[in-house]
Design an enzyme around this catalytic site. Sequence first.
Site, PDB file in Angstrom:
ATOM      1  N   CYS A 181       0.911  -1.152  -0.131  1.00 58.77           N
ATOM      2  CA  CYS A 181       0.028  -0.011  -0.010  1.00 58.77           C
ATOM      3  C   CYS A 181       0.936   1.243  -0.222  1.00 58.77           C
ATOM      4  O   CYS A 181       1.594   1.353  -1.014  1.00 58.77           O
ATOM      5  CB  CYS A 181      -0.905  -0.074   1.214  1.00 58.77           C
ATOM      6  SG  CYS A 181      -2.493   0.934   0.914  1.00 58.77           S
ATOM      7  N   HIS A 216      -3.454  -5.643   1.119  1.00 58.29           N
ATOM      8  CA  HIS A 216      -3.421  -6.068   2.261  1.00 58.29           C
ATOM      9  C   HIS A 216      -3.973  -7.621   2.665  1.00 58.29           C
ATOM     10  O   HIS A 216      -4.719  -8.092   2.066  1.00 58.29           O
ATOM     11  CB  HIS A 216      -4.236  -5.296   3.592  1.00 58.29           C
ATOM     12  CG  HIS A 216      -3.414  -3.620   3.520  1.00 58.29           C
ATOM     13  ND1 HIS A 216      -2.435  -3.534   4.045  1.00 58.29           N
ATOM     14  CD2 HIS A 216      -3.992  -2.572   2.834  1.00 58.29           C
ATOM     15  CE1 HIS A 216      -2.204  -2.138   3.955  1.00 58.29           C
ATOM     16  NE2 HIS A 216      -2.994  -1.717   3.164  1.00 58.29           N
TER      17      HIS A 216
END
Length: 482
Positions: free
Chosen positions: A331, A428
């Site tokens: 991310c 994630h």
Amino acid sequence: MSRALMIQGTGSNVGKSMLVAGLCRAAKRRGFSVAPFKPQNMSNNAAVTSDGGEIGRAQALQAMACGKPLITDMNPVLLKPETDVGSQVVVQGKRLTTIKAREYAALKPTLMEKVLESFNRLKSNNDLVIVEGAGSPAEVNLRPGDIANMGFAEAANVPVILAGDIDRGGVIAQIVGTQAVVSKEDSGRIVGFMVNKFRGDPSLFDDGYAMIKQHTGWPGFGVLPYFPEAWRLPAEDALDISDAKGTGVLKVVCLGLSRIANFDDLDPLAQEPDVSLTMLRAGQPIPGDTDMVIIPGSKSTRGDLAFLREQGWDIDLYAHVRRGGHVLGICGGYQMLGRNISDPEGIEGAPGDTSGLGLLDVETLMTPDKRLTETQAVHASTNTAFHGYEIHIGRTEGADRARPFALVGNREEGALSADERIAGSYLHGMFRDDAFRAAWLSGLGAEAAKGGYDSTVEATLEALADHMEAHLDVDGLLKQAC
């Protein structure tokens, strides 16, 4: 009729989240339909919900303890710090605004309607709702307009159990002092207390326990010894993963960014005996024998990139790569690995551009739209399917995207360097998938442990409930709900 009970603490990090999770599991085992609730949480460690929003990671664990899917009503107000003085405000799963702390004091009372709306929906659909407070009711300067502790308890007419933490010392003063500073009305909402995190023989605290009862007039519901398996549960605070875990030959270092977000990616790795996982703190160099560096998510990507450079970690990373080491950016960490991060609208801070680390040939443009979704993907290098989630702003493009980290349907996701030692992804939660984690570790010369991560968490929740049943009056606690 549905009932509710609230656990408040004498301070932050006294173990409220774990106590609620254990009570939720104990109630579930009694046949109750039970749900967790936290009116207001402050955390950058969020979970994606089944109804397309986000809530605090602690409420996600509590929902698992209840055997319930995650929904935004479980945590209607989530504050995600972006700077030392400001946070993003997420209401019922969606971003409302970004605001400074002083401004939030004026906004906060207007959020009570949404808080009660979510609470009442949960209550109407369950036999029991167990509520977690935030911080401490003893912060009486915050009582006007409060939605997190006594303000909520008053508005929703919910009884309160006060939990103190004996591990940090002064638990008698914690509990008695709370009664001394809160109003008589708020004190009257407290129907009892319990003491958490005792190390040693709990009977040694019998006199202190009696003193608390004498000074407060509140009944006690027990002294809970320290739960040694707590580390097996997903951590809400990055500092809970601060020490090296495991003694294995694969040395993994995660950079402890100042605005680290969604670091639950690390929890499954922390439980692998073949992995030695270290959360690097500010000022500590990346050890020369590190095999893999993980740059985690961040709530302030450009700000944390500056923080990374202040620690000298950029220099250490370049040396690590020259030695043949591997890097994974997740991310915000993926965005940092590129050549440039552009934020023309000032979404995460002052508008402008920041040069990235240049370890991947990609560039990121910050955009106001937020991608928030659960995702099924296939790891490109090992052809292993896994389940994850996306929770980010920004679009990343560039030549290294031609070598994707994963495939999401027909969409190429993430990027790899030409030698595949540098990887970036927006996904994630990938390490929760046992097959993917085993394939990823195998590629680095390590072997995954037998058994699954989710089953380990499930077994630990059962052990936590057993632990609480053995040392607390759980039936008495649940009878306080109304």
